[in-house]
Design a protein around this motif. Structure first.
Motif, PDB file in Angstrom:
ATOM      1  N   THR A   3     -46.831  27.073 134.069  1.00  9.86           N
ATOM      2  CA  THR A   3     -46.223  25.770 133.758  1.00  9.86           C
ATOM      3  C   THR A   3     -44.720  25.793 134.008  1.00  9.86           C
ATOM      4  O   THR A   3     -44.155  24.849 134.573  1.00  9.86           O
ATOM      5  N   LEU A   4     -44.062  26.884 133.588  1.00 11.54           N
ATOM      6  CA  LEU A   4     -42.610  26.983 133.766  1.00 11.54           C
ATOM      7  C   LEU A   4     -42.235  27.062 135.241  1.00 11.54           C
ATOM      8  O   LEU A   4     -41.276  26.420 135.694  1.00 11.54           O
ATOM      9  N   LEU A   5     -42.999  27.836 136.019  1.00 14.12           N
ATOM     10  CA  LEU A   5     -42.727  27.916 137.452  1.00 14.12           C
ATOM     11  C   LEU A   5     -42.932  26.562 138.118  1.00 14.12           C
ATOM     12  O   LEU A   5     -42.159  26.164 138.999  1.00 14.12           O
ATOM     13  N   ALA A   6     -43.970  25.848 137.690  1.00 16.46           N
ATOM     14  CA  ALA A   6     -44.213  24.508 138.243  1.00 16.46           C
ATOM     15  C   ALA A   6     -43.035  23.586 137.945  1.00 16.46           C
ATOM     16  O   ALA A   6     -42.601  22.808 138.805  1.00 16.46           O
ATOM     17  N   TRP A   7     -42.508  23.687 136.709  1.00 14.62           N
ATOM     18  CA  TRP A   7     -41.356  22.838 136.347  1.00 14.62           C
ATOM     19  C   TRP A   7     -40.135  23.208 137.187  1.00 14.62           C
ATOM     20  O   TRP A   7     -39.408  22.327 137.661  1.00 14.62           O
ATOM     21  N   LEU A   8     -39.886  24.501 137.382  1.00 16.77           N
ATOM     22  CA  LEU A   8     -38.725  24.933 138.159  1.00 16.77           C
ATOM     23  C   LEU A   8     -38.816  24.464 139.605  1.00 16.77           C
ATOM     24  O   LEU A   8     -37.821  24.003 140.191  1.00 16.77           O
ATOM     25  N   LEU A   9     -40.005  24.562 140.198  1.00 14.98           N
ATOM     26  CA  LEU A   9     -40.161  24.114 141.580  1.00 14.98           C
ATOM     27  C   LEU A   9     -40.033  22.601 141.689  1.00 14.98           C
ATOM     28  O   LEU A   9     -39.468  22.071 142.653  1.00 14.98           O
ATOM     29  N   THR A  10     -40.564  21.899 140.693  1.00 14.78           N
ATOM     30  CA  THR A  10     -40.408  20.436 140.677  1.00 14.78           C
ATOM     31  C   THR A  10     -38.937  20.070 140.544  1.00 14.78           C
ATOM     32  O   THR A  10     -38.434  19.165 141.222  1.00 14.78           O
ATOM     33  N   TYR A  11     -38.233  20.785 139.676  1.00 12.00           N
ATOM     34  CA  TYR A  11     -36.796  20.534 139.508  1.00 12.00           C
ATOM     35  C   TYR A  11     -36.059  20.789 140.822  1.00 12.00           C
ATOM     36  O   TYR A  11     -35.147  20.031 141.187  1.00 12.00           O
TER      37      TYR A  11
END
Length: 677
Positions: A8-16
């Motif tokens: 989830t955190l990696l997904a958020w970072l890539l989305t950011y």
């Protein structure tokens, strides 16, 4: 649980990364193509900086997946766990299938005998490693920033409260008019060289500000720093600095932080002017503070009057402009900023941590490479090049930017190569010299011109010969930039290459070349310079005469003497100056004719020379010049008469005692008094 959280955190970072790149690049594009006020730029860059954080969070929280969105499989890259059976268990016993668990398929029930089975630990997933790497780097950078803040606090730990009653009264009045409930604390220290705003209610000034600035300048200084507190600039800069470090994989955050700091300085200047009534006092204050600035900055971005040293000149010029309006941000821009965030949420693709299929990525947007690693957008090198042109505290230590710009000198896009060369010239990092020298051979003339201009900033001896060779370039602009660059060097310039330019078709080139040859003091240029006495451009003729005088070669005095009858007054004046410097004789009839010249500067210079050379025949003309319409001519005539030891000159001085010009009367009286002595 750990895999799910890291996914989830990696997904958020890539989305950011995707969202922030879109917003920050848009802000950069708007700021470069539109002439916006500092207030509008402030809103624009703050929206871009915060927007990526907001849109990425909202998209993933409410599971908004626009077209182009992708999904990560947390355990897709990890091989299935290996089951090791105990000796008493038969080989045919059914065991749970961990791969089935991973994709949501019901597992085959295990027999009771599997209770004692040993499960080998699964390797750490790729996305977990990626998150750990990000977290470690972000933590180190954030702690480094915190440490520097603590060092700053310790550095100014000896600051003391200012006791000057007049200064405190001014601060209280400014704070009351600005709507502050309590006046900020005012402190001073010898540890800083520029006033700074600290936290939410403290202004710290250098000790020299209390003794070297007058009250009006001090009031402007306090108004500027009070504006920083009113706008919460110290908090914004701290927040932007943390975002820049925590999200280190987004280099555009650094540009945003610098642009926010730049806009803040202009806005605080405007705020101070509206409270003090004039920009002159603030301009004087900034200029004074600029003299105190130390070579090394405070280590972390702070809201200070002169911390952004590259802005000092433009800020002073803006403050000294009469009637400069204070532009406030328009409501339409605030609405546009909100719409940009909403539009990013609705349109920009996202990366989710949900398991959609066994493959790691269902589809890949342009900003993600195979394996989920972030890829810098193709436009970023140009952004870095143009952003570096701001020259805000970039030093040779900024290796990433410098190396990226050097690489862009070979970019396929001409404008990118030009921007890279210009930026490297402003950064003045010697590592760029070989690349810029190579760019002098670029097929595009504007790239060669930009590279030549940049090399002039370095004054590196390695570039003299390549720049001299460029003086034969077929493009006029390239030759001009090469010649201007060579003018920055004190030695090593081949005079022959410059002499050839005296025959160029462009008058500006001939003028600059003649001026440079005078500085080179190479007498081999004298014959070519003498030929320019008949040049169609008066500026070129004037530069040639000046250069001949600087060569200290009287062999061409006759050519200069002929210029005393030139149709241009500036050329005649320059010829007089040159002949005087060379101590060359001037025929008396020629000098007497110049005393009647139509140009006042020529008459004044001729009168000066007549006095210095004691030309007795000039006394009648000098006496008439005591009533000349030009004041300088009258004063030079008196001075000339005082230098001529002749009774007729004394008589002319006595007549000057009745002149209508008090300066003439006073000079004549002083001259006659010296003669009596």
């Amino acid at each position: 649980m750990t895999d799910s959280l890291s996914s989830t955190l990696l997904a958020w970072l890539l989305t950011y990364l995707v969202h922030s790149t879109a917003l920050l690049a848009l802000a950069w594009l708007i700021s470069r193509t539109r002439r916006l006020s500092p207030a509008a730029l402030d809103i624009l860059w703050k929206t871009a900086l915060v927007g990526g954080l907001v849109t990425a969070t909202v998209q993933l929280r409410f599971d908004v997946q626009p077209a182009g969105s992708v999904s990560l499989a947390p355990s897709a890259a990890a091989p299935s766990a290996t089951r090791v059976l105990p000796e008493h268990q038969s080989a045919g016993t059914t065991v749970p299938d961990t791969r089935a668990d991973a994709i949501g398929v019901p597992a085959t029930p295990a027999s009771p005998a599997t209770a004692d089975a040993f499960v080998a630990p699964a390797p750490i997933a790729t996305h977990t490693i990626a998150v750990l790497v990000w977290g470690i780097i972000a933590l180190v950078l954030a702690l480094s920033f915190a440490a520097r803040r603590l060092i700053l606090v310790g550095r100014i730990g000896d600051r003391r409260a200012v006791q000057d009653g007049r200064l405190l009264d001014e601060l209280n009045l400014l704070a009351h008019n600005a709507g502050f409930h309590r006046s900020p604390r005012l402190t001073s220290t010898v540890r800083i060289s520029s006033p700074i705003a600290l936290g939410v209610r403290e202004i710290c000034v250098p000790e020299t500000a209390l003794t070297h600035l007058d009250l009006e300048q001090q009031r402007s200084m306090l108004a500027h720093e009070l504006a920083h507190l009113a706008r919460r600039d110290p908090l914004w800069l701290a927040f932007a600095s943390l975002v820049e470090r925590v999200f280190w994989f987004q280099p555009l955050n650094r540009i945003a932080r610098r642009q926010i700091a730049t806009s803040a300085e202009y806005l605080c200047d405007e705020w101070a002017v509206t409270r003090t009534g004039s920009g002159v006092a603030l301009a004087r204050c900034i200029a004074q503070v600029a003299e105190w600035i130390q070579a090394s900055p405070l280590g972390v971005p702070v809201a200070g009057m002169a911390e952004e040293r590259s802005l000092l000149v433009s800020r002073v010029e803006k403050l000294l402009e009469e009637g400069t309006p204070v532009v406030r941000p328009r409501r339409a821009l605030a609405i546009a900023a909100a719409l940009a965030i909403v539009g990013t949420i609705a349109v920009a693709p996202s990366v989710t941590g949900k398991t959609v299929r066994e493959a790691g990525l269902a589809s890949r947007p342009d900003s993600i490479e195979q394996g989920g690693e972030p890829k810098v957008p193709d436009a970023l090198p140009a952004l870095l090049a143009l952003a570096a042109s701001q020259r805000t505290h970039l030093t040779p230590a900024d290796s990433t930017v410098v190396i990226a710009l050097i690489a862009r000198l070979k970019d396929e896009d001409t404008d990118v190569r030009v921007a890279a060369a210009q930026s490297l010239g402003k950064l003045e990092d010697s590592r760029a010299v070989p690349g810029l020298i190579a760019a002098l051979r670029d097929a595009e003339s504007k790239v060669r011109a930009a590279a030549a201009d940049a090399l002039g900033q370095f004054k590196d001896p390695r570039s003299v010969a390549p720049l001299a060779a460029l003086l034969s370039d077929p493009n006029t602009d390239v030759k001009k930039e090469a010649l201007n660059a060579l003018s920055e060097f004190d030695e090593g310039i081949p005079a022959a290459s410059v002499i050839r330019l005296l025959d160029d078709r462009d008058a500006d080139l001939r003028h600059t070349a003649a001026h440079m040859l005078g500085q080179l003091r190479d007498r081999s240029a004298a014959p070519a310079l003498a030929k320019l006495m008949h040049d169609p451009s008066s500026d070129v003729r004037q530069a040639a005469i000046e250069a001949l005088a600087e060569l200290h070669d009287s062999a061409h005095s006759a050519d200069i003497l002929a210029a005393l009858t030139d149709t241009d007054a500036d050329v005649r004046k320059q010829a007089l100056d040159a002949l005087n410097e060379l101590r060359s004789p001037i025929p008396e009839p020629t000098l007497l004719a110049l005393l009647k010249d139509t140009n006042a500067d020529v008459r004044a210079k001729a009168a000066e020379l007549a006095g210095e050379r004691s030309v007795v025949g000039a006394i009648p003309a000098l006496r008439r010049m005591l009533e000349d319409a030009d004041g300088d001519v009258r004063e030079n005539a008196v001075s000339a008469l005082s230098n001529i030891a002749d009774p007729a000159a004394s008589a002319a001085l006595r007549a000057a005692l009745t002149s209508k010009d008090p300066k003439v009367r006073r000079a004549a009286a002083e001259a006659l008094g010296e003669r009596r002595d």
